[in-house]
Scaffold this active site. Structure first.
Site, PDB file in Angstrom:
ATOM      1  N   HIS A 207      15.013 -84.277 -32.205  1.00 46.84           N
ATOM      2  CA  HIS A 207      15.307 -83.615 -33.478  1.00 46.84           C
ATOM      3  C   HIS A 207      15.634 -84.571 -34.627  1.00 46.84           C
ATOM      4  O   HIS A 207      15.920 -84.129 -35.740  1.00 46.84           O
ATOM      5  CB  HIS A 207      16.448 -82.600 -33.322  1.00 46.84           C
TER       6      HIS A 207
HETATM    7  C1  UD1 Z   1      22.182 -81.758 -37.865  1.00 48.91           C
HETATM    8  C2  UD1 Z   1      22.854 -83.095 -38.140  1.00 48.91           C
HETATM    9  C3  UD1 Z   1      22.488 -84.089 -37.040  1.00 48.91           C
HETATM   10  C4  UD1 Z   1      22.792 -83.533 -35.679  1.00 48.91           C
HETATM   11  C5  UD1 Z   1      22.172 -82.157 -35.504  1.00 48.91           C
HETATM   12  C6  UD1 Z   1      22.648 -81.554 -34.218  1.00 48.91           C
HETATM   13  C7  UD1 Z   1      23.170 -83.708 -40.495  1.00 48.91           C
HETATM   14  C8  UD1 Z   1      22.676 -84.553 -41.607  1.00 48.91           C
HETATM   15  N1  UD1 Z   1      22.404 -83.672 -39.414  1.00 48.91           N
HETATM   16  O1  UD1 Z   1      20.803 -81.978 -37.931  1.00 48.91           O
HETATM   17  O2  UD1 Z   1      23.223 -85.272 -37.224  1.00 48.91           O
HETATM   18  O3  UD1 Z   1      22.276 -84.417 -34.717  1.00 48.91           O
HETATM   19  O4  UD1 Z   1      22.577 -81.293 -36.578  1.00 48.91           O
HETATM   20  O5  UD1 Z   1      21.776 -80.606 -33.719  1.00 48.91           O
HETATM   21  O6  UD1 Z   1      24.204 -83.112 -40.622  1.00 48.91           O
HETATM   22  N2  UD1 Z   1      18.280 -74.552 -38.619  1.00 48.91           N
HETATM   23  C9  UD1 Z   1      18.041 -73.281 -38.184  1.00 48.91           C
HETATM   24  N3  UD1 Z   1      18.984 -72.690 -37.398  1.00 48.91           N
HETATM   25  C10 UD1 Z   1      20.132 -73.307 -37.035  1.00 48.91           C
HETATM   26  C11 UD1 Z   1      20.351 -74.609 -37.467  1.00 48.91           C
HETATM   27  C12 UD1 Z   1      19.421 -75.227 -38.260  1.00 48.91           C
HETATM   28  O7  UD1 Z   1      17.013 -72.689 -38.504  1.00 48.91           O
HETATM   29  O8  UD1 Z   1      20.967 -72.685 -36.362  1.00 48.91           O
HETATM   30  C13 UD1 Z   1      17.321 -75.198 -39.518  1.00 48.91           C
HETATM   31  C14 UD1 Z   1      17.968 -75.401 -40.900  1.00 48.91           C
HETATM   32  O9  UD1 Z   1      17.818 -74.265 -41.700  1.00 48.91           O
HETATM   33  C15 UD1 Z   1      17.231 -76.584 -41.430  1.00 48.91           C
HETATM   34  C16 UD1 Z   1      16.900 -77.385 -40.180  1.00 48.91           C
HETATM   35  O10 UD1 Z   1      17.028 -76.501 -39.072  1.00 48.91           O
HETATM   36  O11 UD1 Z   1      16.055 -76.212 -42.054  1.00 48.91           O
HETATM   37  C17 UD1 Z   1      17.820 -78.565 -40.021  1.00 48.91           C
HETATM   38  O12 UD1 Z   1      19.186 -78.166 -39.956  1.00 48.91           O
HETATM   39  P1  UD1 Z   1      20.363 -79.147 -40.467  1.00 48.91           P
HETATM   40  O13 UD1 Z   1      21.678 -78.624 -40.029  1.00 48.91           O
HETATM   41  O14 UD1 Z   1      20.182 -79.466 -41.913  1.00 48.91           O
HETATM   42  O15 UD1 Z   1      20.058 -80.505 -39.729  1.00 48.91           O
HETATM   43  P2  UD1 Z   1      19.807 -80.773 -38.185  1.00 48.91           P
HETATM   44  O16 UD1 Z   1      18.451 -81.355 -38.042  1.00 48.91           O
HETATM   45  O17 UD1 Z   1      20.166 -79.586 -37.398  1.00 48.91           O
HETATM   46  N1  UDP Z   2      22.592 -79.070 -26.106  1.00 53.13           N
HETATM   47  C1  UDP Z   2      22.587 -77.749 -25.687  1.00 53.13           C
HETATM   48  N2  UDP Z   2      21.403 -77.066 -25.648  1.00 53.13           N
HETATM   49  C2  UDP Z   2      20.212 -77.643 -25.983  1.00 53.13           C
HETATM   50  C3  UDP Z   2      20.224 -78.986 -26.412  1.00 53.13           C
HETATM   51  C4  UDP Z   2      21.437 -79.671 -26.471  1.00 53.13           C
HETATM   52  O1  UDP Z   2      23.646 -77.197 -25.343  1.00 53.13           O
HETATM   53  O2  UDP Z   2      19.168 -76.975 -25.920  1.00 53.13           O
HETATM   54  C5  UDP Z   2      23.878 -79.786 -26.196  1.00 53.13           C
HETATM   55  C6  UDP Z   2      23.897 -81.113 -25.470  1.00 53.13           C
HETATM   56  O3  UDP Z   2      24.278 -80.975 -24.137  1.00 53.13           O
HETATM   57  C7  UDP Z   2      24.916 -81.893 -26.273  1.00 53.13           C
HETATM   58  C8  UDP Z   2      24.745 -81.378 -27.673  1.00 53.13           C
HETATM   59  O4  UDP Z   2      24.070 -80.134 -27.558  1.00 53.13           O
HETATM   60  O5  UDP Z   2      26.226 -81.559 -25.824  1.00 53.13           O
HETATM   61  C9  UDP Z   2      23.933 -82.362 -28.475  1.00 53.13           C
HETATM   62  O6  UDP Z   2      23.491 -81.806 -29.632  1.00 53.13           O
HETATM   63  P1  UDP Z   2      22.291 -82.428 -30.464  1.00 53.13           P
HETATM   64  O7  UDP Z   2      21.404 -83.233 -29.606  1.00 53.13           O
HETATM   65  O8  UDP Z   2      21.693 -81.296 -31.206  1.00 53.13           O
HETATM   66  O9  UDP Z   2      23.056 -83.319 -31.542  1.00 53.13           O
HETATM   67  P2  UDP Z   2      23.476 -84.859 -31.611  1.00 53.13           P
HETATM   68  O10 UDP Z   2      24.345 -85.162 -30.452  1.00 53.13           O
HETATM   69  O11 UDP Z   2      22.211 -85.661 -31.648  1.00 53.13           O
HETATM   70  O12 UDP Z   2      24.183 -84.949 -32.919  1.00 53.13           O
END
Ligand code: UD1
Ligand code: UDP
Length: 366
Positions: A207
């Protein structure tokens, strides 16, 4: 009585804060605790399921900010969180991790002179193209209590001139969750429901914007997974960012049937799949740590990691993003060439208790 507001916004935040909320329970005479969810993650599978599984209370404040560019999201959270701070007047704000919610709430708190505790402080990838690196640096600069998960964090903060008395090496609350919910993870029926055999599949997550926000790069990753699926079943619970990017690509219509794309999984099911995978391929931060704790081989498809202990003492291999190197590393692991890992210091399931004890000694009122 002192008032604490903890902030959560994203999937990994929920997992890091849940143990702290539990550890605060015995301190009810010292601390009132309130939970604020910024809304950054909002899907049922990215948010609600974690509140249920991790036995978290419903948020006291829900800011509902999730769309837009970095500036729009960060500013939106700041505006809404400032209102919460002005109404509630907390003595401390706890912010976990490195996401936009972490930094936005730290900034809003600092401007109102509210003390800040950063959980997962000191991690550095030394790559400012990562939005998380900017969030980490700003949050650490503003924090009053810096709770460090691994030794590199101590070195980084020292090198940045942070005063020693603000730094506490308490361990990893993400591992606290893993330890606490071990039994429930073991009881997950994910292997049966997905028809997976123990030790006979590869688990994948991607991601990071640097991997999935570019059409050519994401196409290459999916082609690489298609090829891997010729040898072993590949299971890929797909993050919403990756899903929306993939939907636009022709490669999405040409998937190997042995490459199983799933919606994001709940915590118990996901960890069950991690525990029983032959190898995990990821660009996640937290998953590098969980695989090290569980002794499962992890291949991290990034050029750097802010969690070097997972490579130095754990089971993580940082391959970079050259997929030929990733392929040969994964094949070596499947042939039994596995790294023996050990646990980083203080990853023992008790980090949150140590954090709360520090807070009690420093700001708790009796
Ligand atoms: C965010 C964090 C990243 C973290 C990740 C965990 C920042 C800059 N990034 O990235 O560090 O590793 O979360 O998973 O804060 N979206 C949905 N549904 C959701 C969540 C997100 O549709 O429940 C969509 C949002 O609308 C957006 C995209 O996914 O278009 C990205 O979401 P965003 O929270 O901005 O960043 P992540 O890539 O999730
Ligand atoms: N995780 C989860 N379901 C999934 C993928 C990840 O519960 O389908 C959990 C994973 O075990 C870890 C956390 O989400 O505890 C990590 O989140 P993510 O990789 O989105 O974020 P990051 O750690 O890179 O910020």
């Amino acid at each position: 009585m002192k008032k604490i507001i903890s902030v959560v916004g994203t999937r990994p935040n929920f997992i890091k804060i849940a143990p702290i909320i539990r550890a605060l329970e015995p301190y009810k005479s010292q601390f009132t605790h309130r939970l604020c969810h910024t809304g950054q993650h909002f899907d049922e599978k990215m948010s609600t399921i974690f509140f249920d599984e991790l036995e978290m209370p419903k948020p006291d404040f829900y800011l509902g900010i999730n769309q837009g560019s970095h500036a729009v999201q960060t500013a939106g959270i700041m505006v809404e969180f400032e209102k919460v701070l002005m109404n509630e007047k907390p003595d401390l704000v706890i912010v976990p991790g490195d996401v936009n919610s972490t930094m936005a709430c730290s900034l809003a708190a600092a401007k109102l002179s509210v003390k800040i505790a950063h959980v997962e402080s000191g991690l550095r990838s030394f790559d400012r193209d990562m939005p998380e690196e900017v969030n980490r640096i700003i949050t650490d600069v503003l924090s009053d209590y810096l709770f460090v998960t691994e030794e590199s964090g101590l070195t980084n903060l020292k090198n940045e001139g942070v005063k020693q008395e603000k730094i506490f090496f308490t361990g990893n609350t993400m591992i606290d969750s893993l330890v606490y919910f071990q039994e429930k993870i073991n009881c997950s029926s994910a292997l049966e429901s997905l028809k997976l055999e123990e030790g006979n599949y590869i688990l994948v997550t991607f991601h990071r914007p640097s991997n999935v926000d570019n059409d050519a790069g994401l196409t290459e990753i999916i082609s690489f997974l298609n090829e891997l699926a010729m040898f072993k079943k590949v299971v890929f619970p797909i993050h919403p960012r990756t899903k929306s990017n993939l939907q636009k690509l022709p490669v999405a219509n040409n998937l190997n049937p042995n490459l199983v794309l799933l919606n994001p999984l709940g915590y118990f099911d996901f960890l069950k799949l991690v525990k029983n995978a032959i190898v995990v391929i990821t660009d996640s931060g937290g998953i590098q740590e969980e695989t090290t704790f569980l002794g499962v081989p992890c291949v991290t498809v990034r050029n750097n990691t802010e969690r070097p202990s997972t490579v130095d003492v754990g089971t993580n291999i940082l391959t970079g993003t050259n997929l030929a190197i990733v392929t040969s590393t994964v094949h070596n692991i499947m042939q039994g060439d596995k790294k023996a890992g050990r646990l980083p210091e203080k990853w023992d399931g008790h980090a949150a208790e140590r954090i709360v004890s520090v807070l009690s000694n420093n700001i708790g009122s009796r």
